[in-house]
Design a protein around this motif. Structure first.
Motif, PDB file in Angstrom:
ATOM      1  N   SER A 137      13.237  17.262 -37.946  1.00 42.63           N
ATOM      2  CA  SER A 137      14.885  17.320 -38.695  1.00 42.63           C
ATOM      3  C   SER A 137      15.186  18.607 -38.881  1.00 42.63           C
ATOM      4  O   SER A 137      14.389  19.294 -38.896  1.00 42.63           O
ATOM      5  N   PRO A 138      16.197  19.060 -38.898  1.00 40.27           N
ATOM      6  CA  PRO A 138      17.185  20.176 -38.985  1.00 40.27           C
ATOM      7  C   PRO A 138      16.202  20.418 -40.358  1.00 40.27           C
ATOM      8  O   PRO A 138      15.865  20.090 -41.377  1.00 40.27           O
ATOM      9  N   SER A 139      15.657  21.874 -39.996  1.00 44.43           N
ATOM     10  CA  SER A 139      13.840  22.685 -39.999  1.00 44.43           C
ATOM     11  C   SER A 139      15.111  24.330 -40.450  1.00 44.43           C
ATOM     12  O   SER A 139      15.858  24.812 -40.024  1.00 44.43           O
ATOM     13  N   LEU A 140      13.734  24.972 -41.489  1.00 43.52           N
ATOM     14  CA  LEU A 140      14.133  26.080 -41.900  1.00 43.52           C
ATOM     15  C   LEU A 140      13.252  27.100 -40.736  1.00 43.52           C
ATOM     16  O   LEU A 140      11.624  26.561 -41.815  1.00 43.52           O
ATOM     17  N   GLY A 173      17.765  18.559 -34.955  1.00 40.54           N
ATOM     18  CA  GLY A 173      18.326  19.945 -35.092  1.00 40.54           C
ATOM     19  C   GLY A 173      19.787  20.018 -35.692  1.00 40.54           C
ATOM     20  O   GLY A 173      20.010  18.291 -36.193  1.00 40.54           O
ATOM     21  N   PRO A 174      20.868  20.944 -35.627  1.00 39.18           N
ATOM     22  CA  PRO A 174      19.903  21.696 -35.581  1.00 39.18           C
ATOM     23  C   PRO A 174      19.465  22.148 -36.771  1.00 39.18           C
ATOM     24  O   PRO A 174      20.103  22.591 -37.849  1.00 39.18           O
ATOM     25  N   ILE A 188      18.046  26.162 -38.595  1.00 35.86           N
ATOM     26  CA  ILE A 188      18.570  26.757 -39.293  1.00 35.86           C
ATOM     27  C   ILE A 188      17.926  28.017 -39.421  1.00 35.86           C
ATOM     28  O   ILE A 188      16.356  27.750 -39.713  1.00 35.86           O
ATOM     29  N   ILE A 226      15.907  32.028 -40.653  1.00 35.59           N
ATOM     30  CA  ILE A 226      15.908  33.748 -40.294  1.00 35.59           C
ATOM     31  C   ILE A 226      14.815  34.576 -39.262  1.00 35.59           C
ATOM     32  O   ILE A 226      13.469  33.980 -39.045  1.00 35.59           O
ATOM     33  N   THR A 238       8.115  28.890 -48.536  1.00 43.59           N
ATOM     34  CA  THR A 238       9.599  28.484 -47.527  1.00 43.59           C
ATOM     35  C   THR A 238      10.222  27.639 -47.137  1.00 43.59           C
ATOM     36  O   THR A 238      11.409  27.412 -46.584  1.00 43.59           O
ATOM     37  N   ASP A 257       9.676  25.703 -43.319  1.00 42.40           N
ATOM     38  CA  ASP A 257       9.132  24.544 -42.277  1.00 42.40           C
ATOM     39  C   ASP A 257       8.560  25.486 -40.581  1.00 42.40           C
ATOM     40  O   ASP A 257       7.392  23.966 -40.671  1.00 42.40           O
ATOM     41  N   LYS A 295       5.324  26.376 -45.510  1.00 42.21           N
ATOM     42  CA  LYS A 295       5.147  25.115 -46.521  1.00 42.21           C
ATOM     43  C   LYS A 295       3.963  24.411 -45.687  1.00 42.21           C
ATOM     44  O   LYS A 295       3.631  24.325 -44.985  1.00 42.21           O
TER      45      LYS A 295
END
Lengths: 280, 127
Positions: free
Chosen positions: A47-50, A74-75, A77, A79, A115, A117, A154
């Motif tokens: 699934s869409p993840s950080l 996706g998509p 996100i 950092i 914070t 995934d 996580k």
């Protein structure tokens, strides 16, 4: 081949010209993209993840993360962290979607616990093995990075770090530091024993969704094509050691070997390897 | 720097690791822009349990947004109410801090943000 890691630190090596060269070279772009795709495949996100992009540079790998279509989870996100301002500058000009940070991964990962995934790192962590001044050590930098990364992922999260180790010692140092930080670690080699060998350090945090898969990299790559699992924990049952010298199997093995070398070998029959009758 | 990232960043100084007020970082002299980003419902629902709502409320107030509701929405709220989803998306993902500073309440260190990039490089005695 020369290693930029040996001469300068990352923030100085990637100056404006190097950063532009790095990002505009179609060869590097292709390699980076294929490695990022491989890493994404290893992360196996549903699934869409950080995602944290460690050593994001000009955002070549981040673009792949942003471009994952919805039907493939996706998509995402992301950092990105990088130490080279020039690389980040190129990323700004390319207008990448992720957030960018100027930070040294050897100083830790300044995010609160749990914070991300997942984390991805393409051709970056070998830079940690170099210490530019006397008040820092490679081991210290590695452990600060992996400790920080472990905390910021996580539970059940995964990190894939592609890196270029200089030698076996460096490979051991990096994997050792990751294991010490608490990760379940495994090393995946693509194209082993060729010039293009690529190392992916696959790190897992805790059990979570991985438990049913065995909890480490062997579970990650299970079912993937073209991957041979070399697990030193599994005692090898087969192999050369089993062939007793002088036995029929051993003789046949030797004959095959000679045949492959192009020697003339007698045909194998029911008499092959059989004891002679006692003459007297 | 998205507001989303602000909700996860902590002070990188070593002595602040054990201090509770090193999180969240407080934006100062912030210049904001709004970007257009496609709404991604699955991502927001995935992320919702990880958002520190109290910190988000603080950040939002400090950035000059109207006060957020005191309790975080549940995933069901987001699925049912398009407006809540839209607002949350707008705050977390579309609002970007381009210039300013992030200040740690514990040690007072200021992290500069320029062109949306936060500078987290520290002198080695602080690591």
């Amino acid at each position: 081949m020369s290693r930029p890691e040996d001469t300068l630190s990352a923030d100085i090596h990637y100056n404006d010209t190097e950063a532009r060269k790095y990002t505009t070279s179609s060869r590097i772009q292709n390699i980076q993209a294929s490695m990022a795709e491989r890493a994404l495949e290893l992360l196996d996100l549903k699934s869409p993840s950080l995602i944290l992009d460690v050593g994001c540079g000009s955002g070549l790998s981040g673009e792949i993360l942003s471009a994952v279509p919805p039907d493939e989870g996706g998509p995402h996100i992301w950092i990105g962290m990088d130490i080279a301002p020039s690389m980040l500058d190129v990323a700004l000009q390319r207008d990448v979607e992720g957030d960018l940070m100027l930070a040294d991964i050897g100083q830790g990962v300044p995010f609160r616990a749990g914070t991300f995934d997942a984390a991805i790192s393409i051709s970056a962590i070998q830079w940690l093995c170099n210490a530019e001044s006397s008040d820092i050590s490679p081991m210290g930098r590695l452990s600060r990075f992996f400790d920080g990364l472990y905390a910021s992922l996580k539970r059940g999260g995964r990190a894939v770090c592609q890196f270029y180790p200089k030698n076996d010692e460096q490979k051991k140092m990096i994997t050792g530091a990751a294991v010490k930080a608490g990760f379940g670690a495994g090393l995946l080699e693509d194209d082993p024993e060729t010039k293009n060998v690529k190392y992916y350090l696959v790190l897992t945090v805790g059990g979570g969704s991985l438990e049913e898969k065995g909890g480490d990299i062997t579970g990650v790559v299970k079912g993937m094509d073209d991957v041979d699992i070399l697990d030193s924990r599994i005692q090898k049952k087969s192999g050369k050691g089993e062939l007793k010298k002088g036995s029929k199997a051993w003789i046949i093995h030797k004959k095959e070997q000679m045949e492959r070398k192009g020697k003339v070998v007698k045909a194998t029959s029911k008499y092959t390897g059989r004891k002679r009758r006692i003459a007297f | 720097m998205k507001v989303l990232s602000l909700n996860f960043l902590t002070c990188a100084v070593k002595t602040c690791k054990t201090q509770s007020d090193s999180y969240p970082l407080h934006p100062k002299d912030a210049e904001l822009v709004q970007d257009d980003i496609e709404l991604n419902e699955a991502f927001l629902i995935n992320l919702l349990p990880r958002i520190d709502w109290k910190a988000l409320s603080t950040t939002a107030t400090e950035l000059g947004f109207p006060a957020l509701p005191s309790t975080p929405p549940t995933p069901e709220d987001l699925r049912a109410d398009a407006k809540t989803l839209r607002d949350l998306h707008n705050l977390l993902l579309e609002t970007q801090m381009v210039e300013g500073k992030l200040v740690c309440a514990s040690c007072g260190h200021e992290y500069a943000v320029r062109e949306g990039i936060a500078n987290f490089l520290l002198p080695s005695h602080l690591v």
